[in-house]
Design an enzyme around this catalytic site. Structure first.
Site, PDB file in Angstrom:
ATOM      1  N   GLY A 103      75.191 112.191  34.915  1.00  0.00           N
ATOM      2  CA  GLY A 103      73.728 112.138  34.169  1.00  0.00           C
ATOM      3  C   GLY A 103      73.804 111.183  33.176  1.00  0.00           C
ATOM      4  N   GLU A 104      75.021 110.559  32.687  1.00  0.00           N
ATOM      5  CA  GLU A 104      75.088 109.283  31.622  1.00  0.00           C
ATOM      6  C   GLU A 104      75.328 107.957  32.423  1.00  0.00           C
ATOM      7  OE1 GLU A 104      76.623 110.628  27.788  1.00  0.00           O
ATOM      8  OE2 GLU A 104      76.350 112.827  28.629  1.00  0.00           O
ATOM      9  N   MET A 105      76.486 107.731  32.501  1.00  0.00           N
ATOM     10  CA  MET A 105      76.973 106.278  32.912  1.00  0.00           C
ATOM     11  C   MET A 105      77.249 106.344  34.422  1.00  0.00           C
ATOM     12  SD  MET A 105      78.781 104.982  29.303  1.00  0.00           S
ATOM     13  CE  MET A 105      79.240 103.303  29.808  1.00  0.00           C
TER      14      MET A 105
END
Lengths: 330, 330
Positions: free
Chosen positions: A123-125
């Site tokens: 959900g980030e990088m």
């Protein structure tokens, strides 16, 4: 001893007086950064700004910990790969080397351990350590720079995160007006701000927000006197320890540069400092500050804005034909 | 006249000789930037890096025209609001002041007109001019800076885009090895690179890629000898003129820093320079370059990488309680 006199002259010239610094205050000035490996920090700066550490090629550390904006994204919760809505408010990277642990729930011991998290978080990088390292290994400019910094060609996640952490150690914000006051420049704060500091101490805020980072050094329950109501699913320290007693215990955030790091709390629900002070007073201390008291504390908090790290924007070494391509839409 | 001798000495010291510059070459060195309003450019730099010009508070000009990465995002097509997949490859902002017009289809006359586009494009920054201007009007640090630059407090889209354009005018990349060669440093290029330049001229590439920007100064049909096959819906200049004859005519991109601005073409379909040179040769010139010829041209193209603009990362003035909040998920 030869340096001592010129130093005192210099301090006097700045309106400071080292001997006036009182060790009795619960907040201390930010200490100068020492022992930085400059080449490693410079490499870390490139990596911090490099979106190729993400699957999409679009998100870098600086996307959510934006050094033009107080080391945060100024969003309630962050935006991740595919425009994912993050579960929590991005804490500032500024002065984060002073934190007792990293992340709101303290799940990373230090900056180095933290740096590996977002790279591999879907959900980030949304990349993974193998891919991120492989991307870097194909880029001749990085290979040379790792060789310079570490003495050989090996690029692995350990070195990548060590370099990012070394850069992050440089991101401190000295010279706030409050620190100048602590260091003896007695006209650095006005009456309102001083009254705010007095109230901040007397009301008990300093019980948790103390030390050089004005926080960051303990975990405390969010909602002591009254429960904190939130739609956030974050449970804090309990997610790490598995203990019921640690539910809703979060790392106390630093209040350094709090003027810049809006919105507030782990869920980003408090949009303004006025609101944050009000909620903290009621829920943590059982105090209802009057508007005047609240304004005083806010005035004090704004004196904690320090000199922001300034540096040359890094130029990243280009990818080559063999470099794995970003995949923003897979 | 007093300055002349020291200047010649300086040039000689750099291995340059101004008199050796030949006006007969179809490519000229990038000219020094002149007449920059420094305060306006500094304001424009802040705006260029400010994601608050977008609806989400997450996307700035620099997101897709990343000055750490050759003034592009190095993606096939860009990522916009809500992770929208853009219709076209982001052209580099570097040296874009030399373009005959802006955007691939030339729909903006100049940098100032261009700068307003992405702010209000629902698939890019997804804000609108009224909102973006209102956000800035609430921020005291910006109000002061507009006052300094423009002489009064008015903030409107005209001034916002003028400041961004002024910053962008500074983003030129002189001192490429090719320019040093043009300016008389005859050992700046090796044999392979010189052979590539010779082939670049003799094959007809210079018919479109000429001038100081090595392109950027005309519209040409993509697919002259053979049609260009693409899934891209972009029709180029015809979208502006409405003329069938202008279908698939695109602004010839600058080849300055082409080593850094991968992937290539308006649809970003060519991942490498080798591929781009091959396709251009076949479709535009009816030539099938041998691998050796292709490599020579690529070697020449890499000598067009100039000194990248370097500057202090801007520190943005903080929002205040009244500033409209970003809405990434609405």
């Amino acid at each position: 001893m030869r340096l001592k006199k010129p130093l005192l002259v210099l301090l006097a010239g700045l309106g400071l007086n080292a001997s006036a610094w009182s060790a009795d205050e619960p907040i201390q000035p930010i200490e100068p950064v020492k022992n930085i490996n400059l080449a490693m920090a410079e490499l870390g700066k490139k990596l911090y700004f490099d979106p190729r550490l993400s699957k999409s090629g679009f998100i870098s550390c600086n996307s959510c910990h934006n050094l033009s904006m107080g080391g945060t994204d100024n969003l309630k919760t962050s935006i991740g790969h595919g425009w994912a809505r993050g579960p929590i408010n991005a804490p500032t990277v500024l002065n984060s080397s002073m934190n007792v642990a990293q992340f709101w729930d303290g799940r990373a011991r230090d900056l180095k351990e933290q740096a590996g998290g977002p790279i591999a978080n879907p959900g980030e990088m949304a990349s993974n350590h193998e891919l991120a390292v492989h991307v870097l290994q194909t880029i001749p400019g990085y290979v040379r720079e790792f060789r310079l910094v570490f003495g050989d060609d090996k690029i692995d996640i350990d070195r990548v995160t060590a370099a990012i952490a070394e850069f992050e150690k440089t991101l401190v914000t000295p010279y706030s007006r409050f620190d100048l006051w602590l260091l003896g420049k007695k006209d650095a704060l006005n009456e309102q701000e001083l009254a705010g500091y007095k109230l901040f101490k007397e009301s008990g805020c300093v019980a948790c927000h103390n030390g050089p980072a004005v926080g960051g050094n303990s975990f405390q329950k969010m909602g002591v006197v009254e429960p904190y109501r939130s739609t956030s699913k974050a449970v804090g320290l309990a997610a790490v320890t598995g203990k019921d007693a640690d539910r809703f215990k979060f790392k106390v955030p630093t209040l350094r540069n709090v003027e810049l790091t809006y919105p507030y709390f782990h869920d980003g629900e408090a949009e303004t400092l006025t609101e944050a002070v009000d909620v903290m007073g009621r829920l943590q201390l059982g105090k209802k500050f009057t508007p005047e008291e609240n304004a005083r504390i806010v005035a004090f908090l704004k004196t904690l804005t320090g000199r922001q790290p300034t540096f040359m924007m890094p130029i990243l070494p280009p990818s080559v034909d063999e470099t794995p391509k970003p995949k923003p839409f897979d």
